[in-house]
Design a protein around this motif. Structure first.
Motif, PDB file in Angstrom:
ATOM      1  N   UNK A 131     -37.987 118.552  26.890  1.00  0.00           N
ATOM      2  CA  UNK A 131     -36.554 118.292  26.693  1.00  0.00           C
ATOM      3  C   UNK A 131     -36.140 116.832  26.820  1.00  0.00           C
ATOM      4  N   UNK A 132     -36.950 116.004  27.467  1.00  0.00           N
ATOM      5  CA  UNK A 132     -36.542 114.618  27.687  1.00  0.00           C
ATOM      6  C   UNK A 132     -36.599 113.798  26.405  1.00  0.00           C
ATOM      7  N   UNK A 133     -37.662 113.990  25.598  1.00  0.00           N
ATOM      8  CA  UNK A 133     -37.822 113.162  24.415  1.00  0.00           C
ATOM      9  C   UNK A 133     -38.790 113.808  23.429  1.00  0.00           C
ATOM     10  N   UNK A 134     -38.974 113.151  22.291  1.00  0.00           N
ATOM     11  CA  UNK A 134     -39.927 113.585  21.286  1.00  0.00           C
ATOM     12  C   UNK A 134     -41.186 112.730  21.431  1.00  0.00           C
ATOM     13  N   UNK A 135     -42.272 113.279  21.976  1.00  0.00           N
ATOM     14  CA  UNK A 135     -43.466 112.478  22.252  1.00  0.00           C
ATOM     15  C   UNK A 135     -44.295 112.148  21.029  1.00  0.00           C
ATOM     16  N   UNK A 136     -43.824 112.510  19.843  1.00  0.00           N
ATOM     17  CA  UNK A 136     -44.565 112.189  18.623  1.00  0.00           C
ATOM     18  C   UNK A 136     -43.995 110.964  17.916  1.00  0.00           C
ATOM     19  N   UNK A 137     -42.923 110.388  18.461  1.00  0.00           N
ATOM     20  CA  UNK A 137     -42.322 109.208  17.848  1.00  0.00           C
ATOM     21  C   UNK A 137     -42.944 107.946  18.439  1.00  0.00           C
ATOM     22  N   UNK A 138     -43.470 107.087  17.584  1.00  0.00           N
ATOM     23  CA  UNK A 138     -44.154 105.877  18.026  1.00  0.00           C
ATOM     24  C   UNK A 138     -43.196 104.691  18.098  1.00  0.00           C
ATOM     25  N   UNK A 139     -43.099 104.118  19.302  1.00  0.00           N
ATOM     26  CA  UNK A 139     -42.274 102.925  19.523  1.00  0.00           C
ATOM     27  C   UNK A 139     -40.831 103.095  19.053  1.00  0.00           C
ATOM     28  N   UNK A 140     -40.305 104.278  19.305  1.00  0.00           N
ATOM     29  CA  UNK A 140     -38.910 104.556  19.001  1.00  0.00           C
ATOM     30  C   UNK A 140     -38.531 105.869  19.669  1.00  0.00           C
ATOM     31  N   UNK A 141     -37.254 106.151  19.680  1.00  0.00           N
ATOM     32  CA  UNK A 141     -36.784 107.448  20.137  1.00  0.00           C
ATOM     33  C   UNK A 141     -35.400 107.662  19.560  1.00  0.00           C
ATOM     34  N   UNK A 142     -35.303 108.622  18.632  1.00  0.00           N
ATOM     35  CA  UNK A 142     -34.025 108.875  17.996  1.00  0.00           C
ATOM     36  C   UNK A 142     -33.505 107.630  17.303  1.00  0.00           C
ATOM     37  N   UNK A 143     -32.303 107.163  17.635  1.00  0.00           N
ATOM     38  CA  UNK A 143     -31.726 106.007  16.953  1.00  0.00           C
ATOM     39  C   UNK A 143     -32.234 104.674  17.469  1.00  0.00           C
ATOM     40  N   UNK A 144     -33.035 104.673  18.536  1.00  0.00           N
ATOM     41  CA  UNK A 144     -33.487 103.430  19.173  1.00  0.00           C
ATOM     42  C   UNK A 144     -34.913 103.087  18.743  1.00  0.00           C
TER      43      UNK A 144
END
Length: 244
Positions: A131-144
């Motif tokens: 629930x904290x984040x998407x661990x498949x996104x590299x060097x980003x998270x959502x809009x950041x």
């Protein structure tokens, strides 16, 4: 003023209307992609976990903007304090303005003090990946975007390292996510608390658009998926300071 053949075939009002529709569609797609990054994923518990021990333990994780990460763990039973800060770089560059350049090696991180008799390190990680984040996104998270928003686990012991690495391998093998987990596991060299205005930010600013859209859904996901670990009243940094 004379009108060109193009003007006659495609009146300006129609062109502007069509352009507005395209822009709105693009915005909707961008919003949907951002929102999808905040959706929770139900995943299996770690097959390997630390043995229960006396005293408090420290976990440090990074998963995008620290406001939401801190907020989730402040609503997690067994956590006695969760502090927003920086890990991965030096003390000299551990300030928000410098870290935001993405050149310091720091990641926006959260230091979690927890009671292992009430919540295990493995459960801390399960919540992190779910629930904290998407661990498949590299060097980003959502809009950041940027290395300061990378997915990382900074371990404080060899036991934590084994649990974290085994869990990532377990999740990948089970294909818990549509893409491989990119979370990096490394030794915690130091943790530097963030500026005071970043602490308890989610609780203090629930109507701030970024919080309302990106982070409050994480709290709802925690409540829904990890009901037995959910605290309605958050454990704030200000409360922890008052009791010390």
């Amino acid at each position: 003023m004379r009108r060109s053949p193009l003007d006659r075939l495609f009146p300006k009002a129609a062109i502007l209307s069509a352009l507005a529709g395209v822009l709105a569609g693009a915005a909707l797609l961008a919003t949907s992609a951002s929102r999808a990054a905040e959706d929770a994923v139900v995943i299996p518990a770690p097959a390997m976990d630390e043995p229960t021990a006396d005293g408090l333990e420290t976990a440090v994780v990074a998963g995008g903007c620290f406001w939401g990460v801190q907020g989730v763990y402040q609503h997690t039973a067994g956590v006695v304090n969760a502090v927003s800060g920086y890990a991965g770089g030096t003390k000299a560059t551990a300030d928000y303005h410098t870290v935001s350049t993405g050149t310091t090696g720091h990641a926006e991180s959260v230091e979690i003090k927890f009671d292992p008799k009430k919540i295990s390190y493995g459960k801390i990680l399960q919540i992190f990946f779910s629930v904290v984040h998407d661990p498949t996104q590299l060097n980003r998270q959502g809009p950041d975007t940027g290395t300061q928003y990378r997915s990382a686990i900074f371990v404080t012991s060899e036991a934590q390292k084994k649990v974290a690495e085994a869990y990532i391998a377990q999740l990948d093998q089970a294909k818990a996510f549509k893409r491989p987990v990119v979370t990096k596991v490394g030794k915690l060299e130091a943790f530097y608390p963030a500026e005071g205005y970043h602490q308890d930010y989610l609780t203090l600013h629930p109507s701030q658009p970024y919080i309302a859209y990106n982070d409050l859904p994480k709290i709802e996901n925690l409540k829904k998926i990890f009901a037995e670990n959910y605290l309605d009243k958050p454990t704030l940094v200000s409360d922890a300071k008052a009791t010390n």
